[in-house]
Design a protein around this motif. Structure first.
Motif, PDB file in Angstrom:
ATOM      1  N   VAL A   8       0.827  -1.218   0.000  1.00 21.12           N
ATOM      2  CA  VAL A   8       0.000   0.000   0.000  1.00 21.12           C
ATOM      3  C   VAL A   8       0.857   1.263   0.000  1.00 21.12           C
ATOM      4  CG1 VAL A   8      -2.009  -1.105   1.038  1.00 21.12           C
ATOM      5  CG2 VAL A   8      -0.278  -0.081   2.519  1.00 21.12           C
ATOM      6  N   ASP A   9       2.171   1.099  -0.157  1.00 22.85           N
ATOM      7  CA  ASP A   9       3.127   2.210  -0.215  1.00 22.85           C
ATOM      8  C   ASP A   9       2.978   3.166   0.974  1.00 22.85           C
ATOM      9  OD1 ASP A   9       5.279   3.614  -1.244  1.00 22.85           O
ATOM     10  OD2 ASP A   9       4.009   4.939  -2.435  1.00 22.85           O
ATOM     11  N   GLU A  10       2.991   2.600   2.184  1.00 24.89           N
ATOM     12  CA  GLU A  10       2.864   3.394   3.407  1.00 24.89           C
ATOM     13  C   GLU A  10       4.129   3.282   4.241  1.00 24.89           C
ATOM     14  OE1 GLU A  10       1.727   5.879   4.692  1.00 24.89           O
ATOM     15  OE2 GLU A  10      -0.061   5.439   5.864  1.00 24.89           O
ATOM     16  N   ASP A  11       4.555   4.406   4.798  1.00 26.09           N
ATOM     17  CA  ASP A  11       5.681   4.453   5.725  1.00 26.09           C
ATOM     18  C   ASP A  11       5.207   5.120   7.001  1.00 26.09           C
ATOM     19  OD1 ASP A  11       7.657   3.434   3.896  1.00 26.09           O
ATOM     20  OD2 ASP A  11       7.677   5.401   2.949  1.00 26.09           O
ATOM     21  N   ILE A  12       5.566   4.538   8.135  1.00 25.29           N
ATOM     22  CA  ILE A  12       5.248   5.123   9.435  1.00 25.29           C
ATOM     23  C   ILE A  12       6.518   5.093  10.263  1.00 25.29           C
ATOM     24  CG2 ILE A  12       3.933   4.831  11.571  1.00 25.29           C
ATOM     25  CD1 ILE A  12       1.646   3.808   9.876  1.00 25.29           C
ATOM     26  N   SER A  13       6.849   6.236  10.867  1.00 26.94           N
ATOM     27  CA  SER A  13       8.068   6.327  11.668  1.00 26.94           C
ATOM     28  C   SER A  13       7.739   6.379  13.154  1.00 26.94           C
ATOM     29  CB  SER A  13       8.847   7.589  11.290  1.00 26.94           C
ATOM     30  OG  SER A  13       8.139   8.747  11.706  1.00 26.94           O
ATOM     31  N   VAL A  14       8.717   5.996  13.964  1.00 23.95           N
ATOM     32  CA  VAL A  14       8.591   6.144  15.408  1.00 23.95           C
ATOM     33  C   VAL A  14       8.378   7.617  15.732  1.00 23.95           C
ATOM     34  CG1 VAL A  14       9.782   5.913  17.626  1.00 23.95           C
ATOM     35  CG2 VAL A  14      10.001   4.109  15.904  1.00 23.95           C
ATOM     36  N   HIS A  15       9.121   8.478  15.086  1.00 19.83           N
ATOM     37  CA  HIS A  15       8.999   9.918  15.300  1.00 19.83           C
ATOM     38  C   HIS A  15       7.560  10.382  15.066  1.00 19.83           C
ATOM     39  CE1 HIS A  15      10.359  14.118  15.386  1.00 19.83           C
ATOM     40  NE2 HIS A  15       9.510  14.310  14.387  1.00 19.83           N
ATOM     41  N   GLY A  16       6.974   9.957  13.964  1.00 17.51           N
ATOM     42  CA  GLY A  16       5.607  10.342  13.655  1.00 17.51           C
ATOM     43  C   GLY A  16       4.609   9.821  14.672  1.00 17.51           C
ATOM     44  N   MET A  17       4.818   8.589  15.130  1.00 18.11           N
ATOM     45  CA  MET A  17       3.921   8.027  16.135  1.00 18.11           C
ATOM     46  C   MET A  17       4.041   8.785  17.458  1.00 18.11           C
ATOM     47  SD  MET A  17       4.259   3.926  15.404  1.00 18.11           S
ATOM     48  CE  MET A  17       2.896   3.430  16.491  1.00 18.11           C
ATOM     49  N   LEU A  18       5.254   9.111  17.860  1.00 16.10           N
ATOM     50  CA  LEU A  18       5.460   9.786  19.135  1.00 16.10           C
ATOM     51  C   LEU A  18       5.034  11.249  19.110  1.00 16.10           C
ATOM     52  CD1 LEU A  18       8.940   8.337  20.162  1.00 16.10           C
ATOM     53  CD2 LEU A  18       6.731   7.865  21.243  1.00 16.10           C
ATOM     54  N   HIS A  19       5.079  11.871  17.954  1.00 18.43           N
ATOM     55  CA  HIS A  19       4.780  13.297  17.858  1.00 18.43           C
ATOM     56  C   HIS A  19       3.404  13.588  17.267  1.00 18.43           C
ATOM     57  CE1 HIS A  19       8.701  14.687  19.192  1.00 18.43           C
ATOM     58  NE2 HIS A  19       9.203  13.678  18.506  1.00 18.43           N
ATOM     59  N   GLY A  20       2.603  12.556  17.068  1.00 17.82           N
ATOM     60  CA  GLY A  20       1.240  12.776  16.611  1.00 17.82           C
ATOM     61  C   GLY A  20       1.132  13.340  15.219  1.00 17.82           C
ATOM     62  N   MET A  21       1.635  12.600  14.236  1.00 22.54           N
ATOM     63  CA  MET A  21       1.642  13.078  12.864  1.00 22.54           C
ATOM     64  C   MET A  21       0.858  12.122  11.949  1.00 22.54           C
ATOM     65  SD  MET A  21       5.664  14.191  12.933  1.00 22.54           S
ATOM     66  CE  MET A  21       5.720  14.961  11.340  1.00 22.54           C
ATOM     67  N   PRO A  22      -0.471  12.216  11.927  1.00 22.52           N
ATOM     68  CA  PRO A  22      -1.260  11.335  11.055  1.00 22.52           C
ATOM     69  C   PRO A  22      -1.064  11.672   9.580  1.00 22.52           C
ATOM     70  CG  PRO A  22      -2.689  12.888  12.205  1.00 22.52           C
ATOM     71  CD  PRO A  22      -1.290  13.102  12.722  1.00 22.52           C
ATOM     72  N   ALA A  23      -1.253  10.667   8.744  1.00 18.39           N
ATOM     73  CA  ALA A  23      -1.140  10.858   7.291  1.00 18.39           C
ATOM     74  C   ALA A  23      -2.358  11.626   6.794  1.00 18.39           C
ATOM     75  CB  ALA A  23      -1.060   9.508   6.588  1.00 18.39           C
ATOM     76  N   VAL A  24      -2.120  12.506   5.860  1.00 22.30           N
ATOM     77  CA  VAL A  24      -3.204  13.292   5.272  1.00 22.30           C
ATOM     78  C   VAL A  24      -3.674  12.609   3.989  1.00 22.30           C
ATOM     79  CG1 VAL A  24      -3.828  15.540   4.329  1.00 22.30           C
ATOM     80  CG2 VAL A  24      -2.205  15.392   6.242  1.00 22.30           C
TER      81      VAL A  24
END
Length: 89
Positions: free
Chosen positions: A66-82
């Motif tokens: 599904v061509d998705e990337d999720i980082s630890v940084h994004g999870m910890l800092h609350g950065m949902p995909a738009v």
């Protein structure tokens, strides 16, 4: 109460449930974010959700189907995909 965020945190494993994206970090923490934060994984089949690889020595995970990337940084800092904007027909 303060929260310590280590920008060098690394994933050891990740799983996607019906409601959450859950990552186990090398320091023993288990973190999660709502599945709705990733519109691509929300729309993916269970088989696609289970097909991932850790990337960047564990700084994130990639789901090639599904061509998705999720980082630890994004999870910890609350950065949902738009999600992309729908084009008018």
């Amino acid at each position: 109460m303060s929260t310590v965020v280590n920008s060098e945190s690394r994933m050891m494993t990740v799983k996607v449930t019906e409601d959450l994206i859950v990552a186990e970090l090398e320091d023993g923490r288990i973190i999660s974010v709502p599945l709705a934060w990733s519109w691509r994984l929300s729309e993916a089949t269970p088989q696609q959700r289970n097909n991932f690889e850790l990337i960047g020595n564990g700084v994130g995970a990639h789901w090639p189907d599904v061509d998705e990337d999720i980082s630890v940084h994004g999870m910890l800092h609350g950065m949902p995909a738009v999600p992309p904007k729908k084009q008018a027909s």
